[in-house]
Design a protein around this motif. Structure first.
Motif, short mmCIF file in Angstrom:
data_model
loop_
_atom_site.label_atom_id
_atom_site.label_comp_id
_atom_site.label_asym_id
_atom_site.label_seq_id
_atom_site.Cartn_x
_atom_site.Cartn_y
_atom_site.Cartn_z
N HIS A 144 8.34 7.97 -2.04
CA HIS A 144 7.50 8.13 -3.23
C HIS A 144 7.81 7.04 -4.26
O HIS A 144 7.83 7.29 -5.46
CB HIS A 144 7.70 9.52 -3.85
CG HIS A 144 7.33 10.63 -2.92
ND1 HIS A 144 6.01 10.99 -2.66
CD2 HIS A 144 8.10 11.47 -2.19
CE1 HIS A 144 6.00 12.00 -1.80
NE2 HIS A 144 7.25 12.31 -1.50
N TYR A 145 8.08 5.85 -3.77
CA TYR A 145 8.31 4.66 -4.59
C TYR A 145 9.49 4.86 -5.56
O TYR A 145 9.49 4.33 -6.67
CB TYR A 145 7.04 4.25 -5.33
CG TYR A 145 5.93 3.89 -4.37
CD1 TYR A 145 5.86 2.62 -3.81
CD2 TYR A 145 4.99 4.84 -3.98
CE1 TYR A 145 4.86 2.29 -2.90
CE2 TYR A 145 3.98 4.53 -3.07
CZ TYR A 145 3.92 3.25 -2.53
OH TYR A 145 2.94 2.94 -1.62
N ASN A 146 10.47 5.62 -5.12
CA ASN A 146 11.70 5.79 -5.87
C ASN A 146 12.84 5.25 -5.01
O ASN A 146 13.14 5.80 -3.94
CB ASN A 146 11.94 7.26 -6.21
CG ASN A 146 13.11 7.45 -7.17
OD1 ASN A 146 14.09 6.71 -7.13
ND2 ASN A 146 13.01 8.44 -8.04
N HIS A 477 10.72 -1.20 -12.99
CA HIS A 477 10.57 -0.52 -11.71
C HIS A 477 9.68 -1.34 -10.78
O HIS A 477 9.94 -1.41 -9.56
CB HIS A 477 9.98 0.87 -11.92
CG HIS A 477 9.93 1.69 -10.67
ND1 HIS A 477 11.05 2.17 -10.04
CD2 HIS A 477 8.87 2.09 -9.91
CE1 HIS A 477 10.71 2.85 -8.96
NE2 HIS A 477 9.39 2.81 -8.85
N ALA A 478 8.65 -1.95 -11.33
CA ALA A 478 7.77 -2.79 -10.51
C ALA A 478 8.55 -3.95 -9.89
O ALA A 478 8.39 -4.28 -8.71
CB ALA A 478 6.61 -3.32 -11.36
N TYR A 542 3.50 0.90 -12.26
CA TYR A 542 3.58 2.20 -11.58
C TYR A 542 3.34 3.31 -12.59
O TYR A 542 3.49 3.14 -13.80
CB TYR A 542 4.96 2.38 -10.93
CG TYR A 542 5.14 1.57 -9.67
CD1 TYR A 542 5.07 2.18 -8.42
CD2 TYR A 542 5.37 0.19 -9.72
CE1 TYR A 542 5.24 1.44 -7.26
CE2 TYR A 542 5.53 -0.55 -8.56
CZ TYR A 542 5.46 0.08 -7.33
OH TYR A 542 5.61 -0.66 -6.18
N ARG A 543 2.98 4.47 -12.06
CA ARG A 543 2.86 5.65 -12.90
C ARG A 543 3.59 6.82 -12.23
O ARG A 543 3.74 6.85 -11.01
CB ARG A 543 1.40 6.00 -13.15
CG ARG A 543 0.59 6.31 -11.92
CD ARG A 543 -0.87 6.52 -12.25
NE ARG A 543 -1.72 6.58 -11.06
CZ ARG A 543 -2.94 6.08 -11.01
NH1 ARG A 543 -3.48 5.48 -12.07
NH2 ARG A 543 -3.66 6.18 -9.91
N LYS A 557 8.75 11.10 -8.67
CA LYS A 557 7.84 10.56 -7.67
C LYS A 557 6.82 9.67 -8.40
O LYS A 557 6.26 10.07 -9.42
CB LYS A 557 7.13 11.67 -6.91
CG LYS A 557 8.08 12.55 -6.10
CD LYS A 557 7.33 13.68 -5.40
CE LYS A 557 8.29 14.56 -4.61
NZ LYS A 557 7.59 15.67 -3.93
N LEU A 558 6.61 8.46 -7.86
CA LEU A 558 5.72 7.51 -8.50
C LEU A 558 4.70 6.99 -7.50
O LEU A 558 4.82 7.22 -6.29
CB LEU A 558 6.51 6.33 -9.09
CG LEU A 558 7.56 6.65 -10.16
CD1 LEU A 558 8.94 6.74 -9.53
CD2 LEU A 558 7.56 5.61 -11.27
N GLU A 559 3.74 6.26 -8.03
CA GLU A 559 2.77 5.57 -7.19
C GLU A 559 2.32 4.29 -7.89
O GLU A 559 2.32 4.22 -9.14
CB GLU A 559 1.56 6.46 -6.90
CG GLU A 559 0.73 6.81 -8.12
CD GLU A 559 -0.43 7.73 -7.80
OE1 GLU A 559 -0.48 8.26 -6.66
OE2 GLU A 559 -1.31 7.93 -8.68
N PRO A 560 1.98 3.27 -7.11
CA PRO A 560 1.52 2.02 -7.73
C PRO A 560 0.16 2.19 -8.38
O PRO A 560 -0.68 2.96 -7.90
CB PRO A 560 1.47 1.04 -6.56
CG PRO A 560 1.36 1.89 -5.35
CD PRO A 560 2.06 3.17 -5.65
N ILE A 561 -0.06 1.48 -9.48
CA ILE A 561 -1.35 1.49 -10.15
C ILE A 561 -2.25 0.45 -9.50
O ILE A 561 -1.86 -0.72 -9.39
CB ILE A 561 -1.19 1.19 -11.65
CG1 ILE A 561 -0.33 2.29 -12.31
CG2 ILE A 561 -2.55 1.10 -12.34
CD1 ILE A 561 0.00 2.02 -13.76
N PRO A 562 -3.41 0.84 -9.02
CA PRO A 562 -4.28 -0.11 -8.31
C PRO A 562 -4.67 -1.30 -9.20
O PRO A 562 -4.79 -1.19 -10.40
CB PRO A 562 -5.51 0.74 -7.95
CG PRO A 562 -5.04 2.16 -8.03
CD PRO A 562 -3.98 2.19 -9.09
#
Length: 562
Positions: A144-146, A477-478, A542-543, A557-562
């Motif tokens: 989850h991008y962590n 984080h990015a 990320y958000r 838990k994160l996800e990339p911003i398109p």
């Protein structure tokens, strides 16, 4: 007398040879060779001096022999030979002339090398697993991008933290084999206690399984709802242990520490004026159970705190009767910077600097996983007898009995030995230089980093490197995710994801585990950063999808911003 005609008088650890043929009124050569730490020197009397007899040579040889027996490593005394000449043992390599009376003598002097080497040899190795870019992308998505959620075998170089991740010495491993695992009063407990008090002479020592346990015990006893705890900069677990009790953690970092590119030597310092102003208010003062100083200042780029700043803070706290506590995780690295940068300390041994630092505090919390050179352990140190009684009760309730505190005997022994090794100046020189090598290489490439370089990590200024990503989209984080995707390097964001609104800067920390990686490993890391830097403008933020109430960076838990 040997076959060549020279006379030899041997002593333990070395030999003294005399006897080149003498001319009228002149000594052709009186030499001295000493093995090991006893270096060589030689002299020649001027014309007109009387000849040195064989008896006088023998007397001088016996004097050296007796002196060596008494002090086998002491080389500071002059040895008189004849009437005018002195031979003083020197320290290392190179030849230098020195006049003594009306004579000239030759002795060896040290000529240091520029290369700083690792002061150890590698005896055990662990294989590294190589992964492909596609695999790393899948691992990142699965976590989850962590980066905390990635399995360690899927990380090539782990710069996430220097806490408990270093290599232990053969002496530490040997000490662990004789650990006393008795429940109460173990021999290993007394070895641990003596080693801690040798550096930090507080009255009471309570062992804990790591630093945050010591924080939980201390702040659980001294903090109440509405209290305020000033610090130069609270790190994540310190802040969380205070705020979970309904108290407020306040940072009073000096202004220079907030500027990543500032070259001030002690950017970790407390803002003295701000502390004085805060405590002058009776209303504020009534809410302050203690003041804390973190060394080195991890959240502000691993920056050191000066001895003068510690002393001034201590005086202010004593003026108002407020306890002053040390968060001493990286005490040895801080002492090294004091020795290197603060006037008056260049000739002071590291151990003495540490003891002086400790003298200004009323107690300390410690994670031995940093400058204790171990994988687990810590302690709480106190001078207050009444506070000790309360903390002991909490220790027994949450950690274990007061002579083991959640640690095995072997862990206590490893810490005791680690505290001896960490104040060795050759180790500290290597430790700091390894970090400097990485940081200087990144600076040459134009990568913005916090300067001056700290003692345990290089902090990349992600806010400056990725100006197109706003703080709420976590530029640090990015960048950390990009470093893993590009080369399998795991690092740690220290910015808005970790601290939220309390974040002072947007940083990525490359924390180097102690005695773990070689220069080629660091060179690889430099290449990875260089590749990511070239495509920095392409990186996206990320958000957060899901987060806990406290310490969200560990499990969010994160996800990339398109």
């Amino acid at each position: 007398r040997n076959p060549g005609g020279s006379e030899t008088c041997s002593s333990r650890g070395g030999s003294i040879r005399h006897g080149e043929r003498e001319k009228e009124g002149e000594i052709r050569g009186i030499g001295m060779e000493m093995k090991g730490s006893r270096a060589a020197g030689a002299g020649r009397a001027a014309k007109g001096a009387r000849m040195v007899t064989t008896r006088e040579r023998a007397v001088a040889a016996r004097a050296i022999h007796n002196n060596n027996r008494r002090k086998p490593r002491a080389q500071n005394r002059d040895i008189k030979v004849g009437s005018n000449e002195r031979i003083k043992p020197a320290s290392a390599t190179g030849i230098q002339k020195e006049a003594v009376g009306n004579t000239q003598k030759l002795h060896e002097v040290e000529e240091p090398f520029e290369t700083v080497i690792e002061p150890f040899r590698i005896k055990v190795v662990e294989p590294l697993k190589r992964t492909t870019r596609e695999e790393r992308q899948e691992y990142l998505k699965w976590s989850h991008y962590n980066l905390f959620g990635i399995r360690s075998e899927n990380v090539l170089f782990d710069f996430l933290t220097d806490s408990g991740t270093g290599a232990q010495s053969s002496q530490q491993l040997g000490a662990m084999m004789v650990g006393d695992e008795s429940y109460a009063g173990a021999r290993s407990w007394f070895n641990f206690k003596n080693a801690v008090q040798d550096l930090f002479p507080f009255k009471h020592i309570l062992p804990t399984h790591q630093g945050r346990a010591a924080e939980k015990i201390l702040y659980g006893e001294v903090c109440e709802v509405g209290d305020v705890v000033p610090n130069n900069t609270h790190f994540d677990t310190t802040r969380a242990n205070i705020e979970c009790l309904g108290a407020q953690a306040v940072n009073l970092l000096n202004p220079e520490g907030k500027i990543p590119g500032s070259l001030a030597p002690f950017k970790g310092n407390m803002d003295i004026e701000a502390l004085q102003e805060f405590l002058e208010s009776k209303e504020n003062r009534s809410k302050v159970p203690c003041v804390v100083m973190t060394v080195t200042n991890n959240s502000s780029g691993g920056q050191p705190v000066s001895m003068s700043n510690i002393r001034e803070c201590s005086e202010i706290c004593r003026q108002y009767g407020i306890p002053f506590f040390l968060d001493g995780c990286r005490f040895a690295e801080n002492a090294w910077f004091i020795k290197q940068r603060e006037p008056g300390y260049a000739a002071v041994p590291i151990k003495s600097i540490v003891r002086e630092m400790a003298s200004y505090f009323d107690g300390m919390t410690m994670s031995a996983k940093k400058d204790g050179l171990v994988n687990i352990g810590g302690w709480l140190a106190l001078n207050d007898d009444r506070l000790l009684s309360k903390c002991q009760e909490r220790l027994i309730l949450t950690e274990g009995y007061v002579t083991y505190g959640g640690l095995a005997g072997r862990d206590l022994e490893a810490i005791a030995q680690g505290l001896v090794e960490v104040v060795d100046e050759e180790y500290l020189k290597y430790r700091v230089r390894a970090v400097e090598y990485l940081g200087e290489s990144l600076i040459k490439m134009g990568v913005p980093v916090v300067q001056p370089l700290g003692g345990h990590a290089v902090y990349i200024d992600a806010g400056a490197m990725l100006p197109h990503i706003p703080a709420l989209e976590f530029p640090g984080h990015a960048l950390a995710c990009a470093l893993y995707t590009e080369g399998g390097i795991r690092s740690c964001e220290i910015g808005s994801l970790m601290f939220g609104k309390a974040a002072g800067m947007e940083l990525v920390r490359l924390a180097i585990p102690r005695r773990m990686y070689t220069q080629s490993h660091v060179d690889y890391c430099i290449e990875v950063v260089e590749r990511v830097a070239k495509k920095a403008s392409e990186l996206k933020g990320y958000r957060i999808v899901e987060e806990p109430e406290a310490l969200r960076h560990f499990t969010a838990k994160l996800e990339p911003i398109p």
